[in-house]
Design a protein around this motif. Sequence first.
Motif, PDB file in Angstrom:
ATOM      1  N   GLU A  59      17.813   4.830 -19.593  1.00 31.68           N
ATOM      2  CA  GLU A  59      17.513   3.510 -20.179  1.00 31.68           C
ATOM      3  C   GLU A  59      16.505   2.773 -19.296  1.00 31.68           C
ATOM      4  O   GLU A  59      15.744   1.935 -19.777  1.00 31.68           O
ATOM      5  CB  GLU A  59      18.790   2.672 -20.292  1.00 31.68           C
ATOM      6  N   ILE A  60      16.525   3.082 -18.005  1.00 26.99           N
ATOM      7  CA  ILE A  60      15.576   2.482 -17.061  1.00 26.99           C
ATOM      8  C   ILE A  60      14.244   3.219 -17.205  1.00 26.99           C
ATOM      9  O   ILE A  60      14.190   4.452 -17.176  1.00 26.99           O
ATOM     10  CB  ILE A  60      16.078   2.622 -15.611  1.00 26.99           C
ATOM     11  N   HIS A  61      13.175   2.493 -17.350  1.00 24.35           N
ATOM     12  CA  HIS A  61      11.849   3.098 -17.498  1.00 24.35           C
ATOM     13  C   HIS A  61      11.524   3.929 -16.259  1.00 24.35           C
ATOM     14  O   HIS A  61      11.904   3.573 -15.137  1.00 24.35           O
ATOM     15  CB  HIS A  61      10.791   2.001 -17.693  1.00 24.35           C
ATOM     16  N   ILE A  62      10.833   5.042 -16.455  1.00 25.08           N
ATOM     17  CA  ILE A  62      10.491   5.929 -15.336  1.00 25.08           C
ATOM     18  C   ILE A  62       9.702   5.190 -14.261  1.00 25.08           C
ATOM     19  O   ILE A  62       9.845   5.437 -13.067  1.00 25.08           O
ATOM     20  CB  ILE A  62       9.716   7.183 -15.842  1.00 25.08           C
ATOM     21  N   TYR A  63       8.873   4.200 -14.668  1.00 23.17           N
ATOM     22  CA  TYR A  63       8.139   3.409 -13.676  1.00 23.17           C
ATOM     23  C   TYR A  63       9.110   2.663 -12.767  1.00 23.17           C
ATOM     24  O   TYR A  63       8.901   2.576 -11.541  1.00 23.17           O
ATOM     25  CB  TYR A  63       7.218   2.403 -14.362  1.00 23.17           C
ATOM     26  N   GLY A  64      10.172   2.088 -13.355  1.00 22.79           N
ATOM     27  CA  GLY A  64      11.158   1.361 -12.575  1.00 22.79           C
ATOM     28  C   GLY A  64      11.937   2.281 -11.658  1.00 22.79           C
ATOM     29  O   GLY A  64      12.211   1.944 -10.497  1.00 22.79           O
ATOM     30  N   ARG A  65      12.313   3.476 -12.166  1.00 16.22           N
ATOM     31  CA  ARG A  65      13.081   4.431 -11.342  1.00 16.22           C
ATOM     32  C   ARG A  65      12.284   4.917 -10.144  1.00 16.22           C
ATOM     33  O   ARG A  65      12.799   5.053  -9.042  1.00 16.22           O
ATOM     34  CB  ARG A  65      13.513   5.613 -12.204  1.00 16.22           C
ATOM     35  N   ILE A  66      10.981   5.169 -10.386  1.00 13.67           N
ATOM     36  CA  ILE A  66      10.119   5.651  -9.297  1.00 13.67           C
ATOM     37  C   ILE A  66       9.910   4.564  -8.258  1.00 13.67           C
ATOM     38  O   ILE A  66      10.065   4.780  -7.048  1.00 13.67           O
ATOM     39  CB  ILE A  66       8.768   6.133  -9.867  1.00 13.67           C
ATOM     40  N   THR A  67       9.551   3.350  -8.714  1.00 14.04           N
ATOM     41  CA  THR A  67       9.265   2.263  -7.778  1.00 14.04           C
ATOM     42  C   THR A  67      10.501   1.899  -6.970  1.00 14.04           C
ATOM     43  O   THR A  67      10.397   1.502  -5.805  1.00 14.04           O
ATOM     44  CB  THR A  67       8.732   1.034  -8.539  1.00 14.04           C
ATOM     45  N   ALA A  68      11.696   2.037  -7.553  1.00 12.76           N
ATOM     46  CA  ALA A  68      12.934   1.734  -6.827  1.00 12.76           C
ATOM     47  C   ALA A  68      13.044   2.583  -5.566  1.00 12.76           C
ATOM     48  O   ALA A  68      13.337   2.083  -4.472  1.00 12.76           O
ATOM     49  CB  ALA A  68      14.132   1.951  -7.736  1.00 12.76           C
ATOM     50  N   ILE A  69      12.788   3.883  -5.706  1.00 15.73           N
ATOM     51  CA  ILE A  69      12.864   4.785  -4.545  1.00 15.73           C
ATOM     52  C   ILE A  69      11.775   4.460  -3.538  1.00 15.73           C
ATOM     53  O   ILE A  69      12.013   4.376  -2.333  1.00 15.73           O
ATOM     54  CB  ILE A  69      12.774   6.253  -5.015  1.00 15.73           C
ATOM     55  N   ALA A  70      10.541   4.253  -4.041  1.00 18.12           N
ATOM     56  CA  ALA A  70       9.416   3.953  -3.153  1.00 18.12           C
ATOM     57  C   ALA A  70       9.671   2.666  -2.378  1.00 18.12           C
ATOM     58  O   ALA A  70       9.428   2.590  -1.161  1.00 18.12           O
ATOM     59  CB  ALA A  70       8.127   3.850  -3.962  1.00 18.12           C
ATOM     60  N   ASP A  71      10.182   1.645  -3.065  1.00 18.69           N
ATOM     61  CA  ASP A  71      10.407   0.336  -2.437  1.00 18.69           C
ATOM     62  C   ASP A  71      11.520   0.413  -1.397  1.00 18.69           C
ATOM     63  O   ASP A  71      11.379  -0.080  -0.273  1.00 18.69           O
ATOM     64  CB  ASP A  71      10.744  -0.674  -3.537  1.00 18.69           C
ATOM     65  N   GLN A 112      -1.181   8.168 -16.143  1.00 16.60           N
ATOM     66  CA  GLN A 112       0.056   7.417 -15.901  1.00 16.60           C
ATOM     67  C   GLN A 112       0.306   7.208 -14.409  1.00 16.60           C
ATOM     68  O   GLN A 112       0.727   6.132 -13.982  1.00 16.60           O
ATOM     69  CB  GLN A 112       1.238   8.146 -16.529  1.00 16.60           C
ATOM     70  N   ALA A 113       0.035   8.261 -13.612  1.00 16.43           N
ATOM     71  CA  ALA A 113       0.231   8.151 -12.165  1.00 16.43           C
ATOM     72  C   ALA A 113      -0.688   7.100 -11.563  1.00 16.43           C
ATOM     73  O   ALA A 113      -0.285   6.324 -10.693  1.00 16.43           O
ATOM     74  CB  ALA A 113      -0.007   9.512 -11.495  1.00 16.43           C
ATOM     75  N   ASN A 114      -1.926   7.050 -12.045  1.00 18.84           N
ATOM     76  CA  ASN A 114      -2.879   6.050 -11.532  1.00 18.84           C
ATOM     77  C   ASN A 114      -2.506   4.642 -11.984  1.00 18.84           C
ATOM     78  O   ASN A 114      -2.707   3.672 -11.262  1.00 18.84           O
ATOM     79  CB  ASN A 114      -4.301   6.396 -11.986  1.00 18.84           C
ATOM     80  N   GLN A 136       5.087  14.952   2.674  1.00 19.67           N
ATOM     81  CA  GLN A 136       3.990  14.195   2.049  1.00 19.67           C
ATOM     82  C   GLN A 136       4.267  12.691   2.117  1.00 19.67           C
ATOM     83  O   GLN A 136       3.344  11.892   2.307  1.00 19.67           O
ATOM     84  CB  GLN A 136       3.817  14.626   0.601  1.00 19.67           C
ATOM     85  N   PHE A 137       5.529  12.288   1.980  1.00 15.05           N
ATOM     86  CA  PHE A 137       5.868  10.869   2.092  1.00 15.05           C
ATOM     87  C   PHE A 137       5.665  10.385   3.532  1.00 15.05           C
ATOM     88  O   PHE A 137       5.168   9.274   3.764  1.00 15.05           O
ATOM     89  CB  PHE A 137       7.310  10.615   1.639  1.00 15.05           C
ATOM     90  N   ASN A 138       6.047  11.238   4.517  1.00 16.10           N
ATOM     91  CA  ASN A 138       5.833  10.873   5.918  1.00 16.10           C
ATOM     92  C   ASN A 138       4.350  10.737   6.237  1.00 16.10           C
ATOM     93  O   ASN A 138       3.939   9.876   7.025  1.00 16.10           O
ATOM     94  CB  ASN A 138       6.479  11.909   6.839  1.00 16.10           C
ATOM     95  N   LYS A 167       0.838  -1.206   0.000  1.00 18.22           N
ATOM     96  CA  LYS A 167       0.000   0.000   0.000  1.00 18.22           C
ATOM     97  C   LYS A 167       0.871   1.255   0.000  1.00 18.22           C
ATOM     98  O   LYS A 167       0.631   2.198  -0.752  1.00 18.22           O
ATOM     99  CB  LYS A 167      -0.916   0.013   1.228  1.00 18.22           C
ATOM    100  N   ARG A 168       1.881   1.239   0.877  1.00 21.80           N
ATOM    101  CA  ARG A 168       2.750   2.417   0.967  1.00 21.80           C
ATOM    102  C   ARG A 168       3.547   2.619  -0.314  1.00 21.80           C
ATOM    103  O   ARG A 168       3.662   3.738  -0.824  1.00 21.80           O
ATOM    104  CB  ARG A 168       3.682   2.281   2.172  1.00 21.80           C
ATOM    105  N   VAL A 169       4.092   1.525  -0.858  1.00 27.15           N
ATOM    106  CA  VAL A 169       4.854   1.644  -2.106  1.00 27.15           C
ATOM    107  C   VAL A 169       3.977   2.193  -3.214  1.00 27.15           C
ATOM    108  O   VAL A 169       4.403   3.025  -4.021  1.00 27.15           O
ATOM    109  CB  VAL A 169       5.445   0.271  -2.504  1.00 27.15           C
ATOM    110  N   ALA A 170       2.714   1.746  -3.264  1.00 23.31           N
ATOM    111  CA  ALA A 170       1.790   2.232  -4.290  1.00 23.31           C
ATOM    112  C   ALA A 170       1.556   3.737  -4.145  1.00 23.31           C
ATOM    113  O   ALA A 170       1.620   4.492  -5.129  1.00 23.31           O
ATOM    114  CB  ALA A 170       0.462   1.482  -4.205  1.00 23.31           C
ATOM    115  N   GLU A 171       1.293   4.194  -2.929  1.00 18.03           N
ATOM    116  CA  GLU A 171       1.008   5.617  -2.706  1.00 18.03           C
ATOM    117  C   GLU A 171       2.257   6.472  -2.911  1.00 18.03           C
ATOM    118  O   GLU A 171       2.188   7.561  -3.487  1.00 18.03           O
ATOM    119  CB  GLU A 171       0.450   5.826  -1.288  1.00 18.03           C
ATOM    120  N   TYR A 172       3.425   5.993  -2.426  1.00 18.53           N
ATOM    121  CA  TYR A 172       4.682   6.721  -2.676  1.00 18.53           C
ATOM    122  C   TYR A 172       4.915   6.868  -4.178  1.00 18.53           C
ATOM    123  O   TYR A 172       5.318   7.937  -4.676  1.00 18.53           O
ATOM    124  CB  TYR A 172       5.880   5.975  -2.086  1.00 18.53           C
ATOM    125  N   SER A 173       4.674   5.780  -4.917  1.00 17.82           N
ATOM    126  CA  SER A 173       4.929   5.783  -6.367  1.00 17.82           C
ATOM    127  C   SER A 173       4.041   6.784  -7.076  1.00 17.82           C
ATOM    128  O   SER A 173       4.487   7.532  -7.945  1.00 17.82           O
ATOM    129  CB  SER A 173       4.710   4.381  -6.943  1.00 17.82           C
TER     130      SER A 173
END
Length: 729
Positions: free
Chosen positions: A661-673, A578-580, A719-721, A559-565
């Motif tokens: 080269e890394i898809h933006i989805y992958g870059r974002i989820t990496a930080i969130a995870d 795209q965000a959704n 906002q992340f907190n 849940k948190r990773v989804a909302e952070y992403s």
Amino acid sequence: MNSKKNSFVFDESKCKILIVDDSKTINNLLTREFNNFNYKTYNAYNLKEARKIIETNHIDYLILDINLPDGKGYDLFENLENTSIKTFILTSQKDEEKREFSFKKGIIDFIIKDNFLFQKIEQIIEMINKIEQNKNETILVIDDSFVIQQQLKDLFENRNYNVLLASNEKDALKMIQEEQPDLMILDVELKKANGIDFLQKNNELIISELKIPVIIISGTINITITRDSYKAGAVDVIKKPFVIEEMNLKIDLWIDYKRKQKELNRSSQLLKQYKNAVDERSIVSKTDEKGIITYVNEQFCLLSGYSKKELIGKNHNIVSHPDNKKELYKKIWNTIKNEKKSWTGKIKNKKKDGTYYWIDALIKPILDKNGNIEEFIALKNDITEQEDVKEYFQLKLKGSQKDLNHSIKLAREYEKAIDISSILLRTDADGKINYVNNKFVELTEFTKKELIGSDYRIFKNIETENEIFKNIESLLEDKIIFNGILKNRSKFGKTYWINITIVPIKDDNHKTIEYMWIINDLTELFNLNEEIQSTQKEIIYKMGEIGETRSKETGNHVKRVAEYSKLLATLYGLDEQQANILLVASPMHDIGKVGIPDSILKKPGKLTTEEFEIMKEHAMIGYNILKDSNREILKAAAIVAKEHHEKWNGSGYPFGLKGEEIHIYGRITAIADVFDALGSERCYKKAWEDEKIFELFRNQRAKHFDPKLIDLFFDNIQQFNDIRDKYKD
């Protein structure tokens, strides 16, 4: 459970090949052909150059000439025994003794340089492709000799096969049931057992059910052993000590056979599903070359009124309607039988009860390999309603003064039918409502008294913005008919969806005197679509939780990773859609963990190097689970699963991608995870304090993480907190 690895995907562009040959012609020829297949190539013309390239680059395959200006190619080959480099030998000599020696040392194949070298290049490329595919194949060796086991294990692993070893019947049977190998090597002489008897006793499981090819090996080959081996189900018998090249050829042959068998099974399953899909959606029939019905589906029976028993074996003209002209059937028959081409068109057919129906048909001749007709298949759609409407309007146009009263009566009957089946509204040229039917009143919840004489905008809800409620003349402009979909609210706030068709009614001078609104209620359809989308999102979310649950991580992590992403995607500038999509897809980032053994996934301590290599496979396992979907969310989830462990500086996995080269989805989820993982307690660590996490993020900016995303993270840390506090474990 079958724990066999089936997740490897071969990417030719990642495969590096070193070509060592002092002939520039041959070197250039090989280079050009390999590059055509997207391989990365290096070139050397002597041993010194080859050694330098190997020292400074990771080489996967070596194409090695024997005779070089500064020595023998075998000198280089000897130095590579403890490396993962796989070697093809190039030679102009047919030395059988050298061949067997080289195969014992682990070369993949001998390539003779002759007039057919060009054609052999494709064979090399095909062999490399198969060797890479071997990483998905498993061979079980059943032999009580440790020496034979190790000899075969080294031989097969050199060709990238996964190798399992068993010394007795009990271990062998357990591995067969759990691992389901792709091929078995079975020795006749086992301790306290006979290999042929073992195969005979377990024939039902090994041969009939799992369809595993079995090769018998024996120190003694006679007619009895050969006969009994084949009768027990073996595909081949090889004498010990075996010739390595022969063993390689036969192993590759039967593994290739097993691959094709799997592909055939997959194709058959797909074909069956395609057939079922066609059967569910279309009206299907098949006839032999004489027109005798051999197959009909349920849709055909429902439409025609006949049962399958009444149709099979009858001529297809059982449903022919007498209104059809003989010329039509002659044309169809000439097209499909004489010209052997498909025929498409409309046909009027007769039901069992004597009434009619119209079909839009495709009739296709099915030909054998010699071009002879085996049968005809017909796919049809019911178009009776469309043809009835067309016939009605044709009748109206042909109506004369003599049958005017009859035409008027028919027109009123049709008008009555339309009034009953559709939602109707009529307005004058100024947009004033002059007629509504009961269905319109029920939909909008206005009374007829409120509607008649009012401007058509009366049923517009204040929250609705739509071009339909502009001036009608400007809405239609030069269009003859307007069509659009509207989401609106009734007088008392009930939401509904409708498809609106507005037709201008013109007089003899082509002046618009009225507008006819024909409305279809789509509310149930849209509600169903929303329900389906909601269900899909819930399933995806639950699948994401499965991956986390296996590693004893909480559902709140996804849940948190989804909302952070989603938050990070919005801050980055991705649009709302795209965000959704990322919000729903990011929980699937670790779904591949379902394929990782519990012993590694739930290990409380630090993983060994070998264990971590296995753990890294979850990225490609997740990608392969999701990659073939046509759903936008699942395609995004596949990207996230594959790339959320890639790093900005290229040191991540599975492909070592760099930067964008890394898809933006992958870059974002990496930080969130990582943010959530570090701040959460796991089986192998305590939760980190925030400052320690922030220090790591600052140090890994432009190393592990996208620098722009890290800046956005720190600029909006509150906002992340807030998200973390909302979804505490």
